[in-house]
Write a protein that holds these residues in place. Sequence first.
Motif, PDB file in Angstrom:
ATOM      1  N   ALA A  15      -6.526 101.320 -23.700  1.00  0.00           N
ATOM      2  CA  ALA A  15      -6.920 102.740 -23.648  1.00  0.00           C
ATOM      3  C   ALA A  15      -8.204 102.961 -22.864  1.00  0.00           C
ATOM      4  O   ALA A  15      -8.500 104.084 -22.434  1.00  0.00           O
ATOM      5  CB  ALA A  15      -7.078 103.285 -25.077  1.00  0.00           C
ATOM      6  N   ILE A  16      -8.983 101.901 -22.694  1.00  0.00           N
ATOM      7  CA  ILE A  16     -10.274 102.022 -21.999  1.00  0.00           C
ATOM      8  C   ILE A  16     -10.079 101.741 -20.506  1.00  0.00           C
ATOM      9  O   ILE A  16      -9.686 100.638 -20.119  1.00  0.00           O
ATOM     10  CB  ILE A  16     -11.318 101.052 -22.571  1.00  0.00           C
ATOM     11  N   SER A  17     -10.325 102.736 -19.705  1.00  0.00           N
ATOM     12  CA  SER A  17     -10.208 102.587 -18.246  1.00  0.00           C
ATOM     13  C   SER A  17     -11.558 102.907 -17.604  1.00  0.00           C
ATOM     14  O   SER A  17     -12.443 103.504 -18.226  1.00  0.00           O
ATOM     15  CB  SER A  17      -9.145 103.530 -17.695  1.00  0.00           C
ATOM     16  N   GLU A  18     -11.694 102.515 -16.361  1.00  0.00           N
ATOM     17  CA  GLU A  18     -12.928 102.816 -15.633  1.00  0.00           C
ATOM     18  C   GLU A  18     -13.135 104.319 -15.523  1.00  0.00           C
ATOM     19  O   GLU A  18     -14.256 104.820 -15.642  1.00  0.00           O
ATOM     20  CB  GLU A  18     -12.864 102.187 -14.235  1.00  0.00           C
ATOM     21  N   GLY A  46     -26.477 102.652 -36.871  1.00  0.00           N
ATOM     22  CA  GLY A  46     -25.911 103.299 -38.057  1.00  0.00           C
ATOM     23  C   GLY A  46     -24.440 103.621 -37.941  1.00  0.00           C
ATOM     24  O   GLY A  46     -23.803 104.034 -38.922  1.00  0.00           O
ATOM     25  N   ASP A  47     -23.861 103.448 -36.762  1.00  0.00           N
ATOM     26  CA  ASP A  47     -22.442 103.727 -36.553  1.00  0.00           C
ATOM     27  C   ASP A  47     -21.633 102.515 -37.025  1.00  0.00           C
ATOM     28  O   ASP A  47     -21.885 101.384 -36.607  1.00  0.00           O
ATOM     29  CB  ASP A  47     -22.198 103.976 -35.058  1.00  0.00           C
ATOM     30  N   ASP A  48     -20.647 102.749 -37.904  1.00  0.00           N
ATOM     31  CA  ASP A  48     -19.816 101.652 -38.418  1.00  0.00           C
ATOM     32  C   ASP A  48     -18.767 101.291 -37.374  1.00  0.00           C
ATOM     33  O   ASP A  48     -17.574 101.537 -37.541  1.00  0.00           O
ATOM     34  CB  ASP A  48     -19.164 102.082 -39.744  1.00  0.00           C
ATOM     35  N   ALA A  49     -19.247 100.701 -36.269  1.00  0.00           N
ATOM     36  CA  ALA A  49     -18.365 100.431 -35.128  1.00  0.00           C
ATOM     37  C   ALA A  49     -17.735  99.050 -35.267  1.00  0.00           C
ATOM     38  O   ALA A  49     -18.362  98.100 -35.721  1.00  0.00           O
ATOM     39  CB  ALA A  49     -19.163 100.508 -33.833  1.00  0.00           C
ATOM     40  N   GLU A  50     -16.471  98.964 -34.858  1.00  0.00           N
ATOM     41  CA  GLU A  50     -15.774  97.677 -34.854  1.00  0.00           C
ATOM     42  C   GLU A  50     -15.701  97.089 -33.451  1.00  0.00           C
ATOM     43  O   GLU A  50     -15.299  95.939 -33.286  1.00  0.00           O
ATOM     44  CB  GLU A  50     -14.363  97.842 -35.435  1.00  0.00           C
ATOM     45  N   TRP A  51     -16.062  97.865 -32.471  1.00  0.00           N
ATOM     46  CA  TRP A  51     -16.036  97.382 -31.091  1.00  0.00           C
ATOM     47  C   TRP A  51     -17.023  98.186 -30.243  1.00  0.00           C
ATOM     48  O   TRP A  51     -17.523  99.221 -30.670  1.00  0.00           O
ATOM     49  CB  TRP A  51     -14.631  97.464 -30.474  1.00  0.00           C
ATOM     50  N   TRP A  52     -17.303  97.659 -29.090  1.00  0.00           N
ATOM     51  CA  TRP A  52     -18.163  98.372 -28.131  1.00  0.00           C
ATOM     52  C   TRP A  52     -17.693  98.023 -26.725  1.00  0.00           C
ATOM     53  O   TRP A  52     -16.963  97.055 -26.520  1.00  0.00           O
ATOM     54  CB  TRP A  52     -19.637  98.034 -28.321  1.00  0.00           C
ATOM     55  N   VAL A  53     -18.119  98.835 -25.758  1.00  0.00           N
ATOM     56  CA  VAL A  53     -17.671  98.671 -24.375  1.00  0.00           C
ATOM     57  C   VAL A  53     -18.855  98.307 -23.494  1.00  0.00           C
ATOM     58  O   VAL A  53     -19.888  98.986 -23.504  1.00  0.00           O
ATOM     59  CB  VAL A  53     -17.003  99.950 -23.846  1.00  0.00           C
ATOM     60  N   ASP A  54     -18.715  97.222 -22.754  1.00  0.00           N
ATOM     61  CA  ASP A  54     -19.703  96.833 -21.747  1.00  0.00           C
ATOM     62  C   ASP A  54     -19.517  97.755 -20.534  1.00  0.00           C
ATOM     63  O   ASP A  54     -18.486  97.694 -19.851  1.00  0.00           O
ATOM     64  CB  ASP A  54     -19.484  95.371 -21.355  1.00  0.00           C
ATOM     65  N   VAL A  55     -20.512  98.604 -20.265  1.00  0.00           N
ATOM     66  CA  VAL A  55     -20.377  99.600 -19.202  1.00  0.00           C
ATOM     67  C   VAL A  55     -20.239  98.952 -17.828  1.00  0.00           C
ATOM     68  O   VAL A  55     -19.515  99.450 -16.963  1.00  0.00           O
ATOM     69  CB  VAL A  55     -21.582 100.569 -19.224  1.00  0.00           C
ATOM     70  N   VAL A  56     -20.932  97.833 -17.615  1.00  0.00           N
ATOM     71  CA  VAL A  56     -20.908  97.199 -16.300  1.00  0.00           C
ATOM     72  C   VAL A  56     -19.568  96.523 -16.026  1.00  0.00           C
ATOM     73  O   VAL A  56     -18.943  96.743 -14.982  1.00  0.00           O
ATOM     74  CB  VAL A  56     -22.053  96.173 -16.170  1.00  0.00           C
ATOM     75  N   ARG A  66     -23.978  97.302 -10.140  1.00  0.00           N
ATOM     76  CA  ARG A  66     -22.970  96.565  -9.364  1.00  0.00           C
ATOM     77  C   ARG A  66     -23.596  95.275  -8.854  1.00  0.00           C
ATOM     78  O   ARG A  66     -24.811  95.183  -8.663  1.00  0.00           O
ATOM     79  CB  ARG A  66     -22.469  97.406  -8.192  1.00  0.00           C
ATOM     80  N   PRO A  67     -22.764  94.258  -8.606  1.00  0.00           N
ATOM     81  CA  PRO A  67     -23.294  93.005  -8.040  1.00  0.00           C
ATOM     82  C   PRO A  67     -23.799  93.238  -6.622  1.00  0.00           C
ATOM     83  O   PRO A  67     -23.246  94.031  -5.863  1.00  0.00           O
ATOM     84  CB  PRO A  67     -22.077  92.070  -8.040  1.00  0.00           C
ATOM     85  N   VAL A  68     -24.867  92.552  -6.280  1.00  0.00           N
ATOM     86  CA  VAL A  68     -25.429  92.640  -4.936  1.00  0.00           C
ATOM     87  C   VAL A  68     -25.025  91.388  -4.180  1.00  0.00           C
ATOM     88  O   VAL A  68     -25.374  90.271  -4.581  1.00  0.00           O
ATOM     89  CB  VAL A  68     -26.967  92.749  -4.983  1.00  0.00           C
ATOM     90  N   GLY A  69     -24.311  91.563  -3.085  1.00  0.00           N
ATOM     91  CA  GLY A  69     -23.893  90.417  -2.284  1.00  0.00           C
ATOM     92  C   GLY A  69     -25.090  89.774  -1.623  1.00  0.00           C
ATOM     93  O   GLY A  69     -25.857  90.424  -0.924  1.00  0.00           O
ATOM     94  N   ALA A  70     -25.259  88.486  -1.844  1.00  0.00           N
ATOM     95  CA  ALA A  70     -26.394  87.796  -1.241  1.00  0.00           C
ATOM     96  C   ALA A  70     -26.234  87.641   0.260  1.00  0.00           C
ATOM     97  O   ALA A  70     -27.198  87.564   0.997  1.00  0.00           O
ATOM     98  CB  ALA A  70     -26.550  86.417  -1.884  1.00  0.00           C
ATOM     99  N   GLY A  71     -24.981  87.624   0.741  1.00  0.00           N
ATOM    100  CA  GLY A  71     -24.760  87.479   2.185  1.00  0.00           C
ATOM    101  C   GLY A  71     -25.128  86.094   2.666  1.00  0.00           C
ATOM    102  O   GLY A  71     -25.393  85.173   1.897  1.00  0.00           O
ATOM    103  N   ASP A  72     -25.123  85.917   3.940  1.00  0.00           N
ATOM    104  CA  ASP A  72     -25.449  84.624   4.542  1.00  0.00           C
ATOM    105  C   ASP A  72     -26.906  84.619   4.947  1.00  0.00           C
ATOM    106  O   ASP A  72     -27.252  84.944   6.074  1.00  0.00           O
ATOM    107  CB  ASP A  72     -24.551  84.358   5.756  1.00  0.00           C
ATOM    108  N   ARG A  73     -27.763  84.312   3.996  1.00  0.00           N
ATOM    109  CA  ARG A  73     -29.178  84.251   4.334  1.00  0.00           C
ATOM    110  C   ARG A  73     -29.428  83.104   5.296  1.00  0.00           C
ATOM    111  O   ARG A  73     -28.709  82.112   5.314  1.00  0.00           O
ATOM    112  CB  ARG A  73     -30.018  84.055   3.064  1.00  0.00           C
ATOM    113  N   GLN A  74     -30.490  83.231   6.064  1.00  0.00           N
ATOM    114  CA  GLN A  74     -30.789  82.251   7.085  1.00  0.00           C
ATOM    115  C   GLN A  74     -31.832  81.247   6.604  1.00  0.00           C
ATOM    116  O   GLN A  74     -32.664  80.782   7.368  1.00  0.00           O
ATOM    117  CB  GLN A  74     -31.286  82.956   8.355  1.00  0.00           C
ATOM    118  N   GLN A  75     -31.791  80.902   5.336  1.00  0.00           N
ATOM    119  CA  GLN A  75     -32.817  80.005   4.817  1.00  0.00           C
ATOM    120  C   GLN A  75     -32.664  78.578   5.337  1.00  0.00           C
ATOM    121  O   GLN A  75     -33.568  77.774   5.203  1.00  0.00           O
ATOM    122  CB  GLN A  75     -32.778  79.999   3.294  1.00  0.00           C
TER     123      GLN A  75
END
Length: 801
Positions: free
Chosen positions: A649-652, A600-610, A674-683
């Motif tokens: 105007a939008i900062s972290e 219901g908010d007449d918004a023209e923009w939105w912010v991706d939190v991630v 936050r992204p999870v580092g996969a690291g060097d798996r030993q597959q």
Amino acid sequence: MSSQIRDLQPQDRTGTRTAARNKLSEKIERKRHKETLNTEAHVRDLHRQAEAAIVDGEDTERTAEQILEELHLYLWHDPGWPSVMHSEGPPTPASGFQFRQIHRQFQNGQDTNVSLWYEVLTGVAKGLGYVNSGIDRTQRAPVYLEKLDPKEVPHAPDIDEVTPIGWRRIGADDPVDPEEKEVVIPHDDCDHILAIAKPREGKDSTLTSIGMNLWREHGYKYVSIHDDGRMETPMLAIPADEQAIKDSLERFNQQPRPMDAEVYVPRMEGTPDILPSNFVPFTLGIDMLTPKDILRLAGVTDSDPSLELRIKEALKITLDRSGQVDELINLLFDFAEGLEATIEWTEEQDRHADSGVETYQASFSLNAEKAVKKAAQRLARLAGEGFIASPEAATNIDFHDLLEENDKAAVLCCNFIDASDGFKYTIMDLWLQKIMSARDKWPRLPRVCLEVRELKNLAPSQIQHARYRDQKRALQQTFRIITSQGGSRRVLLLGSTQKFNDVLKSVRNNMDTKIFLRQSQEQVPELDKMMNFNDELFGQLLTFDTGQGMIHTDGEPYWPIRWRGSPCGLGLGDQVWRDRYGSAWGARVRQTGDDPFADGDDAEWWVDVVAGDVLPASKNPAVGAWYLLPSDFPEPVASIGDPEDVVDAISERLIDWVLRQRREYDIPADLSLRPVGAGDRQQDITLEQIGQETTYEDIASRHNVPRTISDWLRKDAKLRQTFITVCELVAENEFRSYDQIHAALNADFGQSALRHHASNESGLKSCLEKEGQLWTLTPVGKQVLEIDWGIVEKGLQEVSR
């Protein structure tokens, strides 16, 4: 009288005259207190009678006026009533004036409106403490955990009062002091607690509520080990968000409150790329493994010292040289060659008999060579998935540090692991083993509270047809040790189950404190055989409200008890766990594609939190996205219309501030994604022994695949898994027809195809047979359930190359 006998006799600590006077004074005081309690109970009963007389009129023995007259006189002659007229609570000065006015009318023989009279007397009775509520005249005695002495338990906080986790109802006409009805749950010796109830009746809520108090007020390290895969236990980090739980907390004058919880995720294939910041991927270094740990991978819970010495030697050589997992596995395969001994051991198992559940000693044996190779294969699989690592891996978990940090709760989350391998049970067992070992090695660590929801899944009473029997047998043994020896090691187990007999008998019988909430019709007679309930309690167990029940502790039952709801989050079947994290963190979450994201908010923009990006309203947030709208920001940012103009105007820092302002409750853990580092798996780990599996025959021989089903190895992996699933279903259920098997299988092929596979020599023919009216497994079918098909699939990949 000899001096020894004389020294044992009771002695006065004061003079005879003083002792006699004190004794007399104490008895008089007790008598007066009892009289006071009787008077208070009578006043509450008069209040009840007056209400009934006003409502029912002629149906009562006395008129409302007669009852109100007696009630009025009791309150008038209470010496405390003049003083309470000037207090801030009830009664108000106005009602105090009315009380005096009614008293004058009463003395002069004038009539008074009974409704007004009742209202005024209710206010006076509340002010004098006869009743606490005009609606509910019953009293409530608190249920709480035993307070620990910080001088004796170093990590226990020094607090004045402990917070109630429940209350016990006392009848309005019961002349008893609520303090005499208090229920104190013992845990000085880490008495284990088991909650039993039907689904959705509050057992996990009650369990978590108790655990939170153990963590916050008694110095325990809280460790949650298991849920049923619905991401329930990670909800410890968010406040309760279910309305029924909030209502329960309000009745206790408490609010939702999350734990500061870290969620430990095995660093294996299947872990999402993005997770909340309180999720900690971890590995286990081979330097933490013991010979017993390695043998338990093969389902061996006991062995001879000489075999353990050989495995210990392999561990030592590996750690002294490369420290790499592949070297350890190759050494284990080398050491296994030529082992001729047979490992024999016994375990307690349960079985159902006409007289109930009985425990017997089950004997097991396994060729030593086969046991070590089987353990090495499973170790290779864990290493290949990236979970077992070298000692230097930065992601290795340190259980000393984990337990020492008791201001944070720890949640083991194995829900991202492929369930088909049963690795989650192996990891849970390793955690439990390492926690017990840490408490043994470092006794100065805090006490540990282990929470296990649906304990039957880890320590089942019936394991004959269970999936992952090797892993679950190891867990059974671990829980036997925890429930029999955990108290002395200051490890307290909190467990829950739907049916009491579903949990291994030696485990459930060692859990001294039992909480019973509403039970099913068939469960109550089973419980009655053990507890010998009286008739009233027998019926109550069927009719308790959700969250209401009884507790059996110190050999005594206490009921009815209203249990406090869990202050932190629980499972909610209709909401995705990550959406609930986002809402608790203060973000807006788009839960379905049908939702208008602006609401219901007449918004023209939105912010991706991630990502922190500003996006135009024409581009909708994805389902599950965390976002903010212009109206969430302060002025002048909220009034900026053009998305390009608002970017600078939008900062972290501003996003974090807005999220904090939007939170309903404080959140101690960092829930930001936050992204999870996969690291060097030993597959890509290549072992000599796995590399040798170049033919189907080699695989069948190494993994004991019966000759009659060796053709399965050449079939499509999906069809092979279907055959395995059919064997599992037949082992766990009673099927009378192919139609029933097909319905349970939920296959993407028809019943005729299933009949074809079941009658085909290269299919299921050698696995199934009819016994009377029921389909059962042949010896070959039972052997299908013993094979580690995950390792077989790994070998088949090598062949396909």
